[in-house]
Design a protein around this motif. Structure first.
Motif, PDB file in Angstrom:
ATOM      1  N   GLN A 349      46.848  22.700  17.817  1.00  0.00           N
ATOM      2  CA  GLN A 349      47.854  23.328  18.667  1.00  0.00           C
ATOM      3  C   GLN A 349      47.553  24.814  18.854  1.00  0.00           C
ATOM      4  O   GLN A 349      46.677  25.383  18.192  1.00  0.00           O
ATOM      5  N   VAL A 350      48.310  25.458  19.737  1.00  0.00           N
ATOM      6  CA  VAL A 350      48.053  26.844  20.111  1.00  0.00           C
ATOM      7  C   VAL A 350      49.134  27.761  19.561  1.00  0.00           C
ATOM      8  O   VAL A 350      50.325  27.456  19.662  1.00  0.00           O
ATOM      9  N   LEU A 351      48.706  28.873  18.979  1.00  0.00           N
ATOM     10  CA  LEU A 351      49.605  29.948  18.577  1.00  0.00           C
ATOM     11  C   LEU A 351      49.500  31.049  19.613  1.00  0.00           C
ATOM     12  O   LEU A 351      48.411  31.597  19.840  1.00  0.00           O
ATOM     13  N   ALA A 352      50.611  31.390  20.277  1.00  0.00           N
ATOM     14  CA  ALA A 352      50.645  32.492  21.232  1.00  0.00           C
ATOM     15  C   ALA A 352      51.089  33.745  20.501  1.00  0.00           C
ATOM     16  O   ALA A 352      52.067  33.725  19.745  1.00  0.00           O
ATOM     17  N   LEU A 353      50.378  34.844  20.718  1.00  0.00           N
ATOM     18  CA  LEU A 353      50.628  36.092  20.004  1.00  0.00           C
ATOM     19  C   LEU A 353      51.276  37.118  20.940  1.00  0.00           C
ATOM     20  O   LEU A 353      50.816  37.309  22.073  1.00  0.00           O
ATOM     21  N   TYR A 354      52.321  37.773  20.435  1.00  0.00           N
ATOM     22  CA  TYR A 354      53.115  38.696  21.255  1.00  0.00           C
ATOM     23  C   TYR A 354      53.306  40.022  20.533  1.00  0.00           C
ATOM     24  O   TYR A 354      53.268  40.104  19.304  1.00  0.00           O
ATOM     25  N   ARG A 355      53.569  41.041  21.341  1.00  0.00           N
ATOM     26  CA  ARG A 355      54.131  42.301  20.861  1.00  0.00           C
ATOM     27  C   ARG A 355      55.391  42.524  21.694  1.00  0.00           C
ATOM     28  O   ARG A 355      55.328  42.970  22.837  1.00  0.00           O
ATOM     29  N   GLY A 356      56.524  42.123  21.144  1.00  0.00           N
ATOM     30  CA  GLY A 356      57.742  42.093  21.946  1.00  0.00           C
ATOM     31  C   GLY A 356      57.604  41.056  23.048  1.00  0.00           C
ATOM     32  O   GLY A 356      57.153  39.932  22.809  1.00  0.00           O
ATOM     33  N   GLU A 357      57.976  41.428  24.269  1.00  0.00           N
ATOM     34  CA  GLU A 357      57.870  40.507  25.407  1.00  0.00           C
ATOM     35  C   GLU A 357      56.448  40.336  25.913  1.00  0.00           C
ATOM     36  O   GLU A 357      56.177  39.440  26.703  1.00  0.00           O
ATOM     37  N   GLN A 358      55.558  41.191  25.482  1.00  0.00           N
ATOM     38  CA  GLN A 358      54.193  41.161  25.997  1.00  0.00           C
ATOM     39  C   GLN A 358      53.352  40.115  25.293  1.00  0.00           C
ATOM     40  O   GLN A 358      53.213  40.115  24.061  1.00  0.00           O
ATOM     41  N   LEU A 359      52.781  39.197  26.073  1.00  0.00           N
ATOM     42  CA  LEU A 359      51.859  38.199  25.558  1.00  0.00           C
ATOM     43  C   LEU A 359      50.482  38.839  25.415  1.00  0.00           C
ATOM     44  O   LEU A 359      49.913  39.330  26.390  1.00  0.00           O
ATOM     45  N   LEU A 360      49.954  38.839  24.196  1.00  0.00           N
ATOM     46  CA  LEU A 360      48.657  39.462  23.941  1.00  0.00           C
ATOM     47  C   LEU A 360      47.505  38.483  24.094  1.00  0.00           C
ATOM     48  O   LEU A 360      46.409  38.856  24.504  1.00  0.00           O
ATOM     49  N   GLY A 361      47.741  37.233  23.739  1.00  0.00           N
ATOM     50  CA  GLY A 361      46.695  36.216  23.782  1.00  0.00           C
ATOM     51  C   GLY A 361      47.092  35.062  22.886  1.00  0.00           C
ATOM     52  O   GLY A 361      48.271  34.823  22.642  1.00  0.00           O
ATOM     53  N   GLY A 362      46.092  34.361  22.375  1.00  0.00           N
ATOM     54  CA  GLY A 362      46.408  33.222  21.525  1.00  0.00           C
ATOM     55  C   GLY A 362      45.161  32.635  20.912  1.00  0.00           C
ATOM     56  O   GLY A 362      44.035  33.024  21.209  1.00  0.00           O
ATOM     57  N   GLY A 363      45.379  31.664  20.028  1.00  0.00           N
ATOM     58  CA  GLY A 363      44.295  30.962  19.375  1.00  0.00           C
ATOM     59  C   GLY A 363      44.743  29.577  18.952  1.00  0.00           C
ATOM     60  O   GLY A 363      45.918  29.208  19.118  1.00  0.00           O
ATOM     61  N   VAL A 364      43.820  28.811  18.398  1.00  0.00           N
ATOM     62  CA  VAL A 364      44.082  27.415  18.032  1.00  0.00           C
ATOM     63  C   VAL A 364      44.183  27.318  16.507  1.00  0.00           C
ATOM     64  O   VAL A 364      43.373  27.885  15.778  1.00  0.00           O
ATOM     65  N   TYR A 365      45.196  26.569  16.025  1.00  0.00           N
ATOM     66  CA  TYR A 365      45.343  26.375  14.583  1.00  0.00           C
ATOM     67  C   TYR A 365      44.163  25.609  14.012  1.00  0.00           C
ATOM     68  O   TYR A 365      43.666  24.652  14.620  1.00  0.00           O
ATOM     69  N   LEU A 366      43.784  25.969  12.815  1.00  0.00           N
ATOM     70  CA  LEU A 366      42.810  25.162  12.075  1.00  0.00           C
ATOM     71  C   LEU A 366      43.550  24.103  11.268  1.00  0.00           C
ATOM     72  O   LEU A 366      44.696  24.273  10.920  1.00  0.00           O
TER      73      LEU A 366
END
Length: 366
Positions: A349-366
């Motif tokens: 699955q995917v983890l989406a990374l944020y700083r407040g409302e701003q989406l920074l990017g994401g990665g996939v769980y191991l």
């Protein structure tokens, strides 16, 4: 937004993308609509995928707006980039996210390239997300953009865009990102759009209103194994294949609850003997909750986060953002430590990374 822009709108046959086209037209843009023909399974008909009606609805809206309309055949790319990715992931015991990959590889991948090849300057979709200027263009560098959550927090779809990059975002337009859903419906009704009252689709991006288990049973062979209670190793039954289950699943496991009406939940998969591991649902279920995960295949919209940072993450589309500590690793991945334990974080699955409302990017769980 420049009135000289020639924008290709991905029209799905739903109300969101219909209003996206409407708003761009009202802004004076040169708008053309297109339906992405992604997946038709003629050999093994499963469930109901209303693609034919969706094309009719999308074309009807295009006709009402007086804009050109195309059907773009992406079936070969979709099979290779999304369907095969999904099937391979489930066959390996993972829980892939086809909707996130669809946006990166198809909508803002091959569909974007089709648009560029045909003279379009941007691709627009009906996502509830906002693209904002972060840094104006300079003589030696293009403008950079940030991606924010949609204004309507109940409809925000930024999670599904977590694996986009800056180049893709430059060419992206999200016309409805500032609208609450009731306002969008009102605009559609006032304009008399054919999709104004159409229900929102709940299906997976390419197979429509089809249960994932039915889809997987059609394409992944059964590989039976034992259902094992994780706490004591007791064998409780058999299953048809690990690919039909995901971490945290409570229904459809195939074993009854105990006499105290405690329900079993999937807490893991053991590849060595194809064992499906279960336990009684609750905070003490082994393997169900975790505070720490590793992520890989990281993708960043702007500059990568290269030093330890306090961020927020969304572990699933409908889940709220939660505080976390982000620790980059030498292998290009990262260790993520959540402030509170998170339930059922399935590998793939995917983890989406944020700083407040701003989406920074994401990665996939191991």
């Amino acid at each position: 937004m420049s009135a000289r822009e020639k924008i290709l709108v991905a029209m799905s046959g739903g109300v969101d993308s219909s209003v996206a086209a409407l708003l761009l037209q009202r802004q004076g843009c040169d708008v053309v609509g297109a339906y992405m023909k992604n997946w038709i399974n003629e050999e093994n008909v499963i469930g109901h995928c209303p693609w034919e009606q969706d094309i009719v609805d999308a074309r009807a809206v295009a006709d009402q707006l007086g804009i050109e309309f195309h059907v773009v055949n992406l079936m070969r790319d979709y099979r290779a980039r999304i369907v095969d990715y999904l099937l391979d992931g489930y066959a390996r015991g993972l829980t892939p996210n086809p909707d996130v990959m669809c946006n990166r590889e198809i909508k803002f991948g091959v569909f974007r390239q089709w648009g560029r090849d045909h003279g379009f300057t941007a691709i627009a979709t009906g996502h509830y997300a906002r693209r904002v200027l972060a840094k104006p263009a300079l003589t030696d560098a293009p403008a950079t953009y940030s991606l924010l959550e949609g204004a309507d927090k109940n409809k925000d779809q930024s999670y599904f865009l977590a694996l986009l990059n800056q180049e893709q975002l430059r060419d992206a337009r999200f016309p409805i990102g500032d609208l609450p859903k009731p306002e969008l419906r009102r605009l559609a009704h006032e304009a008399g759009l054919a999709t104004a009252a159409k229900k929102d689709s709940q299906g997976i991006c390419f197979i429509g209103e089809v249960k994932m288990q039915d889809f997987l049973r059609t394409f992944v062979p059964d590989q039976p194994g034992p259902i094992v209670r994780a706490t004591d190793g007791a064998v409780l039954g058999t299953h048809r294949g690990l690919h039909l289950y995901t971490l945290g699943q409570r229904r459809g496991i195939g074993i009854p609850s105990n006499t105290d009406f405690q329900n079993y939940v999937v807490v893991g998969k053991r590849a060595a003997d194809r064992a499906l591991l279960v336990a009684f649902d609750g905070p003490d279920a082994p393997g169900l909750f975790c505070r720490e995960i590793r992520v890989h295949h990281l993708s960043w919209i702007g500059a990568p986060v290269s030093t330890p940072a306090a961020l927020e993450g969304r572990v699933r589309y409908r889940d709220p953002r939660v505080p976390l500590e982000y620790l980059p690793a030498a292998d290009g991945g990262a260790l993520v430590r959540f402030a509170t334990p998170q339930r059922a974080l399935a590998a793939g699955q995917v983890l989406a990374l944020y700083r407040g409302e701003q989406l920074l990017g994401g990665g996939v769980y191991l």
